[in-house]
Motif scaffolding. Structure first.
Motif, PDB file in Angstrom:
ATOM      1  N   ILE A  29      88.286  22.962  -1.617  1.00 17.63           N
ATOM      2  CA  ILE A  29      88.967  21.684  -1.877  1.00 17.63           C
ATOM      3  C   ILE A  29      89.310  21.579  -3.361  1.00 17.63           C
ATOM      4  O   ILE A  29      90.417  21.172  -3.722  1.00 17.63           O
ATOM      5  CB  ILE A  29      88.084  20.495  -1.437  1.00 17.63           C
ATOM      6  N   ALA A  30      88.363  21.974  -4.219  1.00 20.86           N
ATOM      7  CA  ALA A  30      88.585  21.881  -5.665  1.00 20.86           C
ATOM      8  C   ALA A  30      89.742  22.770  -6.104  1.00 20.86           C
ATOM      9  O   ALA A  30      90.521  22.390  -6.978  1.00 20.86           O
ATOM     10  CB  ALA A  30      87.317  22.261  -6.413  1.00 20.86           C
ATOM     11  N   THR A  33      92.968  20.994  -5.404  1.00 19.35           N
ATOM     12  CA  THR A  33      93.148  19.693  -6.041  1.00 19.35           C
ATOM     13  C   THR A  33      93.815  19.867  -7.395  1.00 19.35           C
ATOM     14  O   THR A  33      93.376  20.658  -8.214  1.00 19.35           O
ATOM     15  CB  THR A  33      91.792  18.988  -6.214  1.00 19.35           C
ATOM     16  N   VAL A  35      95.608  17.806 -10.807  1.00 14.30           N
ATOM     17  CA  VAL A  35      95.611  16.551 -11.555  1.00 14.30           C
ATOM     18  C   VAL A  35      97.013  16.359 -12.118  1.00 14.30           C
ATOM     19  O   VAL A  35      97.564  17.240 -12.757  1.00 14.30           O
ATOM     20  CB  VAL A  35      94.574  16.589 -12.695  1.00 14.30           C
ATOM     21  N   ASN A  47      89.719   6.599  -9.823  1.00  9.92           N
ATOM     22  CA  ASN A  47      89.481   7.633  -8.826  1.00  9.92           C
ATOM     23  C   ASN A  47      89.696   8.986  -9.483  1.00  9.92           C
ATOM     24  O   ASN A  47      90.812   9.387  -9.761  1.00  9.92           O
ATOM     25  CB  ASN A  47      90.429   7.451  -7.634  1.00  9.92           C
ATOM     26  N   ASP A  48      88.619   9.664  -9.739  1.00 11.36           N
ATOM     27  CA  ASP A  48      88.670  10.977 -10.376  1.00 11.36           C
ATOM     28  C   ASP A  48      88.272  12.013  -9.331  1.00 11.36           C
ATOM     29  O   ASP A  48      87.098  12.360  -9.209  1.00 11.36           O
ATOM     30  CB  ASP A  48      87.723  11.003 -11.573  1.00 11.36           C
ATOM     31  N   LYS A  49      89.268  12.498  -8.572  1.00 13.37           N
ATOM     32  CA  LYS A  49      88.989  13.451  -7.497  1.00 13.37           C
ATOM     33  C   LYS A  49      88.284  14.701  -8.007  1.00 13.37           C
ATOM     34  O   LYS A  49      87.292  15.139  -7.443  1.00 13.37           O
ATOM     35  CB  LYS A  49      90.292  13.874  -6.807  1.00 13.37           C
ATOM     36  N   VAL A  50      88.818  15.269  -9.062  1.00 12.97           N
ATOM     37  CA  VAL A  50      88.256  16.505  -9.612  1.00 12.97           C
ATOM     38  C   VAL A  50      86.832  16.257 -10.105  1.00 12.97           C
ATOM     39  O   VAL A  50      85.926  17.059  -9.855  1.00 12.97           O
ATOM     40  CB  VAL A  50      89.152  17.067 -10.731  1.00 12.97           C
ATOM     41  N   ASN A  52      84.750  13.911  -9.100  1.00  8.69           N
ATOM     42  CA  ASN A  52      83.871  13.676  -7.955  1.00  8.69           C
ATOM     43  C   ASN A  52      83.502  14.985  -7.257  1.00  8.69           C
ATOM     44  O   ASN A  52      82.348  15.190  -6.882  1.00  8.69           O
ATOM     45  CB  ASN A  52      84.536  12.733  -6.955  1.00  8.69           C
ATOM     46  N   ILE A  53      84.484  15.861  -7.096  1.00  6.62           N
ATOM     47  CA  ILE A  53      84.220  17.151  -6.449  1.00  6.62           C
ATOM     48  C   ILE A  53      83.274  17.984  -7.316  1.00  6.62           C
ATOM     49  O   ILE A  53      82.343  18.612  -6.806  1.00  6.62           O
ATOM     50  CB  ILE A  53      85.534  17.905  -6.155  1.00  6.62           C
ATOM     51  N   ASP A  56      79.830  16.666  -6.854  1.00  7.74           N
ATOM     52  CA  ASP A  56      79.307  17.076  -5.545  1.00  7.74           C
ATOM     53  C   ASP A  56      78.879  18.539  -5.557  1.00  7.74           C
ATOM     54  O   ASP A  56      77.837  18.900  -5.010  1.00  7.74           O
ATOM     55  CB  ASP A  56      80.350  16.850  -4.443  1.00  7.74           C
TER      56      ASP A  56
END
Length: 131
Positions: A29-30, A33, A35, A47-50, A52-53, A56
């Protein structure tokens, strides 16, 4: 020692495999992804997708390390216990079943001597009941 305690290595191996799969999924997923930096604000929430991933991934790595440490602790504990057993056949059966994580029918085949799945299982359970 109980059958439940002896079986912990099996379940730890399953947990470790699961955590490794989760880690690989997050890495996949990373990689996909991206930016977008436009300089323009968008959205009302943060919302910081990167980020958050990445968090995780770090969490799963830490959990995975703990599970691996626990595996080695349990492996050494079980090995010491099994090596202390006086009966050679019971030692062989327990090593195959609880250390090498073989199925009962495979254990019977490997031990030989016309042993069946039920006979090797009963031999171990009788030994454990005597303890």
């Amino acid at each position: 020692m109980t059958n439940k305690e002896l079986s912990q290595l099996y379940y730890l191996v399953k947990e470790i495999k699961l955590k490794r799969q989760q880690l690989e999924q997050l890495r996949t997923i990373a990689e996909g992804t991206t930016v977008e930096l436009t300089g323009m604000p968008h959205g009302t929430g943060i919302n910081d997708k990167v980020g958050n991933i990445a968090a995780d991934i770090a969490d799963i790595k830490a959990i995975l390390e703990l599970k691996i440490q626990e595996y080695y602790y349990q492996y050494n504990r079980l090995t010491r216990y099994i090596e202390s057993i006086d009966d050679s056949l019971v030692r062989q059966i327990m090593t195959l079943r609880y250390i090498e994580l073989k199925e009962w029918n495979d254990v019977a085949d490997m031990v030989g001597g016309n042993n069946t799945e039920d006979s090797v299982k009963k031999r171990v359970y009788r030994y454990l009941d005597k303890q």
